[in-house]
Scaffold this active site. Structure first.
Site, PDB file in Angstrom:
ATOM      1  N   ASP A 257       0.860  -1.181   0.000  1.00 40.11           N
ATOM      2  CA  ASP A 257       0.000   0.000   0.000  1.00 40.11           C
ATOM      3  C   ASP A 257       0.894   1.229   0.000  1.00 40.11           C
ATOM      4  O   ASP A 257       1.792   1.362   0.847  1.00 40.11           O
ATOM      5  CB  ASP A 257      -0.901   0.014   1.237  1.00 40.11           C
ATOM      6  CG  ASP A 257      -1.963  -1.075   1.185  1.00 40.11           C
ATOM      7  OD1 ASP A 257      -2.022  -1.795   0.171  1.00 40.11           O
ATOM      8  OD2 ASP A 257      -2.729  -1.198   2.166  1.00 40.11           O
TER       9      ASP A 257
ATOM     10  N   ASP B  75     -15.286  -3.513  -1.541  1.00 42.30           N
ATOM     11  CA  ASP B  75     -14.967  -3.351  -0.128  1.00 42.30           C
ATOM     12  C   ASP B  75     -16.281  -3.224   0.621  1.00 42.30           C
ATOM     13  O   ASP B  75     -17.100  -2.357   0.295  1.00 42.30           O
ATOM     14  CB  ASP B  75     -14.119  -2.095   0.087  1.00 42.30           C
ATOM     15  CG  ASP B  75     -12.872  -2.085  -0.796  1.00 42.30           C
ATOM     16  OD1 ASP B  75     -12.354  -3.182  -1.073  1.00 42.30           O
ATOM     17  OD2 ASP B  75     -12.438  -0.998  -1.207  1.00 42.30           O
TER      18      ASP B  75
END
Length: 251
Positions: free
Chosen positions: A8, A131
């Protein structure tokens, strides 16, 4: 089953967040290319990248770091990338620069027709990122929970021709409290395309639990904080996944 290390990116650094909170970032490395090479050397067969700044800004913000990672890996393994991708030109640029798969999340919901257009323009290279929390889909870097049901949207995206669904339980991501097996298997059973699980993997036990339901169509598991903080040994996890896949007759 693939165990997929996550990198990330925030401000050019490799970080992990807790439940998507940008202010709660732990920096694991300031050298993205070196981190990618590390996972390659550990036996990774795919890498998962997220442009966190891009996810919040709605446009790419970490392209320099992404290029460093692509150059470091030198096309030895596929790279899947999400975060801030909102138009076909951006997809084309990333693919031309060596990214293998593009993950579209927020834009798939907020920009009508975009995901379908992307699937048509770049067949076999588009994944949808869903998500969710309590079965409802989140957008804008997890900052907003929509009224969309995750299974309904996944079926819709399957019809568009996405290569796979990446499913993240945002209530568990970065919290090291175990993966949501029930929700993951429920989603996979409703689809014919593969599902890649994400969010909450803590240790080797979670990997074993996922491998037990691999035959339902779960081809991979993304892991981040666990492999950076040491609660999961990546090489051990991939070795176990390979062993269990073979025992279960899954190549």
């Amino acid at each position: 089953m693939l165990i997929i290390p996550a990198i990330d990116l925030k401000d050019g650094h490799c970080v992990r967040l807790k439940q998507g909170v940008m202010e709660d970032a732990t920096v694991f490395s300031k050298e993205p290319g070196e981190m990618a090479a590390h996972w390659l050397n550990q036996g990774a067969r795919r890498l998962h990248l997220v442009d966190l700044n891009g996810a919040f800004a709605g446009k790419p913000r970490n392209e320099v770091a992404i290029r460093e990672i692509v150059q470091s890996l030198d096309a030895q393994i596929p790279i899947q990338l999400g975060g801030g991708i909102r138009d076909l030109d951006t997809i084309e640029r990333y693919l031309d620069n060596g990214i293998s798969y593009i993950i579209i999340g927020t834009a798939a919901i907020k920009i009508p027709g975009f995901l379908q257009d992307a699937c048509n323009a770049f067949p076999g290279q588009i994944m949808a990122g869903l998500d969710a929390k309590d079965g409802k889909v989140a957008v804008d870097g997890w900052s907003k929970i929509t009224g969309h049901d995750v299974i309904d949207l996944a079926k819709k995206f399957e019809g568009y021709g996405v290569e796979a669904i990446i499913y993240t339980d945002i209530g568990r991501d970065g919290m090291l409290n175990g993966i949501n097996i029930e929700a993951t298997i429920e989603l996979a059973r409703e689809l014919t395309i593969p599902v890649i699980a994400s969010g909450g993997i803590t240790n080797i036990s979670d990997v074993q639990k996922l491998c037990e339901i691999e035959s339902e169509g779960i081809i991979g598991a993304i892991t981040g904080r666990a492999i950076y903080e040491g609660s999961l040994n990546f090489k051990e996890a991939q070795s176990l996944a390979d062993k269990l896949s073979k025992e279960n007759g899954i190549s």
